[in-house]
Write an enzyme that holds these catalytic residues in place. Sequence first.
Site, mmCIF file in Angstrom:
data_model
loop_
_atom_site.group_PDB
_atom_site.id
_atom_site.type_symbol
_atom_site.label_atom_id
_atom_site.label_comp_id
_atom_site.label_asym_id
_atom_site.label_seq_id
_atom_site.Cartn_x
_atom_site.Cartn_y
_atom_site.Cartn_z
ATOM 1 N N GLY A 2 0.817 -1.211 0.000
ATOM 2 C CA GLY A 2 0.000 0.000 0.000
ATOM 3 C C GLY A 2 0.845 1.253 0.000
ATOM 4 O O GLY A 2 0.427 2.306 0.484
ATOM 5 N N ALA A 3 2.055 1.159 -0.557
ATOM 6 C CA ALA A 3 3.043 2.238 -0.440
ATOM 7 C C ALA A 3 2.923 3.290 -1.536
ATOM 8 O O ALA A 3 3.721 4.217 -1.576
ATOM 9 C CB ALA A 3 4.452 1.659 -0.442
ATOM 10 N N ARG A 40 0.520 5.476 -1.910
ATOM 11 C CA ARG A 40 -0.076 6.723 -1.431
ATOM 12 C C ARG A 40 -0.381 6.592 0.058
ATOM 13 O O ARG A 40 -0.242 5.535 0.650
ATOM 14 C CB ARG A 40 -1.359 7.055 -2.203
ATOM 15 C CG ARG A 40 -2.459 6.000 -2.096
ATOM 16 C CD ARG A 40 -3.640 6.339 -2.981
ATOM 17 N NE ARG A 40 -4.679 5.320 -2.955
ATOM 18 C CZ ARG A 40 -5.694 5.295 -2.084
ATOM 19 N NH1 ARG A 40 -5.776 6.237 -1.154
ATOM 20 N NH2 ARG A 40 -6.599 4.343 -2.120
ATOM 21 N N SER A 94 2.529 -1.778 -4.403
ATOM 22 C CA SER A 94 1.176 -1.248 -4.509
ATOM 23 C C SER A 94 0.553 -1.757 -5.805
ATOM 24 O O SER A 94 1.249 -2.300 -6.669
ATOM 25 C CB SER A 94 1.192 0.287 -4.491
ATOM 26 O OG SER A 94 -0.123 0.803 -4.484
ATOM 27 N N ASP A 139 -1.160 -7.251 -6.318
ATOM 28 C CA ASP A 139 -2.427 -7.331 -5.603
ATOM 29 C C ASP A 139 -2.177 -8.207 -4.386
ATOM 30 O O ASP A 139 -1.917 -9.404 -4.516
ATOM 31 C CB ASP A 139 -3.494 -7.940 -6.511
ATOM 32 C CG ASP A 139 -4.836 -8.135 -5.809
ATOM 33 O OD1 ASP A 139 -4.953 -7.807 -4.608
ATOM 34 O OD2 ASP A 139 -5.779 -8.629 -6.468
ATOM 35 N N VAL A 140 -2.240 -7.617 -3.184
ATOM 36 C CA VAL A 140 -1.900 -8.379 -1.979
ATOM 37 C C VAL A 140 -2.895 -9.500 -1.695
ATOM 38 O O VAL A 140 -2.610 -10.387 -0.876
ATOM 39 C CB VAL A 140 -1.788 -7.456 -0.749
ATOM 40 C CG1 VAL A 140 -0.631 -6.484 -0.898
ATOM 41 C CG2 VAL A 140 -3.099 -6.723 -0.488
ATOM 42 N N SER A 152 -7.676 0.060 12.889
ATOM 43 C CA SER A 152 -8.260 1.390 12.739
ATOM 44 C C SER A 152 -8.992 1.790 14.008
ATOM 45 O O SER A 152 -9.696 0.974 14.608
ATOM 46 C CB SER A 152 -9.242 1.413 11.570
ATOM 47 O OG SER A 152 -9.956 2.634 11.534
ATOM 48 N N TYR A 172 -15.214 -2.881 6.647
ATOM 49 C CA TYR A 172 -13.928 -2.287 7.021
ATOM 50 C C TYR A 172 -13.623 -2.555 8.493
ATOM 51 O O TYR A 172 -12.520 -2.988 8.844
ATOM 52 C CB TYR A 172 -13.980 -0.785 6.756
ATOM 53 C CG TYR A 172 -12.708 -0.042 7.089
ATOM 54 C CD1 TYR A 172 -11.616 -0.068 6.220
ATOM 55 C CD2 TYR A 172 -12.602 0.715 8.253
ATOM 56 C CE1 TYR A 172 -10.447 0.632 6.520
ATOM 57 C CE2 TYR A 172 -11.437 1.423 8.547
ATOM 58 C CZ TYR A 172 -10.366 1.368 7.686
ATOM 59 O OH TYR A 172 -9.221 2.064 7.983
ATOM 60 N N LYS A 186 -10.470 -4.838 9.877
ATOM 61 C CA LYS A 186 -9.400 -4.243 10.679
ATOM 62 C C LYS A 186 -9.295 -4.901 12.062
ATOM 63 O O LYS A 186 -8.193 -5.077 12.584
ATOM 64 C CB LYS A 186 -9.630 -2.737 10.826
ATOM 65 C CG LYS A 186 -9.382 -1.969 9.540
ATOM 66 C CD LYS A 186 -7.966 -2.181 9.034
ATOM 67 C CE LYS A 186 -7.618 -1.313 7.857
ATOM 68 N NZ LYS A 186 -6.254 -1.598 7.339
#
Length: 257
Positions: A13-14, A16, A37, A63-64, A152, A165, A169
Site C-alpha cells: 500500500g506504499a 499513497r 502497490s 495485488d496483496v 483502525s 472495514y 481491521k
Amino acid sequence: MAVLAGKVAIVTGAGRGIGRGIALRLAKEGAQVTVASRTESTVHDVVGEIAGNGGSAIGVTLDVADAEQVNAAVEKTAAAFGTVDILVNAAQAWGRPDVKSMSPPETPFEEVTDAEWDLTFRSGFNGTLYGMKAVLPWMKRQRSGRIINFGSPVALAGRPLMAPYNATKEAIRSLSLTAAHELAPHQITVNCILPAILTEALADNEKGHLEELVKSLPMGRLGDPERDAGGLAVYLASDDGGYLTGATLILDGGAAH
C-alpha cells in the site's frame, strides 16, 4: 548512523497515504525499501522520490489478495537486497470491485454485497496474512524480524455503516496479537497501529467535516503519514523496538483515551 541502516523493508500500500509516508520515512532512516502497490505509476513515483532523497528502493506492482504475487514480491526483495527484515502491511481496498473509491462506503451492514465483503476482507486480512507467511522463512532463519500491521480507531469503536472495514481491521488486530505470541520465540515482533492520519482517503470520506474532526482531537491536528505514522513505524522496526510485541498502538492524538 541511520537507525535502520542495513535493514530491508517491504511496505504494501506504499503508493499513497500512510504506506507512502512510511516507505519514505523508513528509507530516510537507512532501510532499503520495496515499494509495493497495485498502481504502477504511484509505485514508480515513490521509488523515484526515495532515490531523489538519496535512498535505495525497488518497486513491485501487486495485488496483496493474491498469495502468489505476494510470494513473488518477497522473493524479488530478497534477490535485490539479500533478506527481509521489516514488513509493513498497509494495503487495504474496500467497496465494490468495479468502482474505485478513495474511502470505505457507508452502508448498513445488511445491505453490503458479498462482493464488497470479499474485496475488503481479502485485500486487508488475507493480504496481511499472505505477507506475514511469505516473510517468515527469512525472519525465522535470521532469528529477527519486525512485522507492522494496521487496524483502525473507527473499527475499534465500531463506527456505524462501515461493517466490512471494521470487521476486517479488527480481524487484522486479532491476527497480530496471536502471531506476536507465536513468533516471539523467534525474536520476531508483531504490532498493530491504529492511526488517525490525514490521507487522501480520509479527506474524501469526511469531506466538509475535517474541521470538526480536527477540533475533536486533543492534539488539535490529524497525524502526518511520514512524520507520525512513519516515526512510529521506524521505532517499531528498530533495535530499540525489539521488546515491544503484541501491542495495539492507537495513533490518534489522544482521541481514544
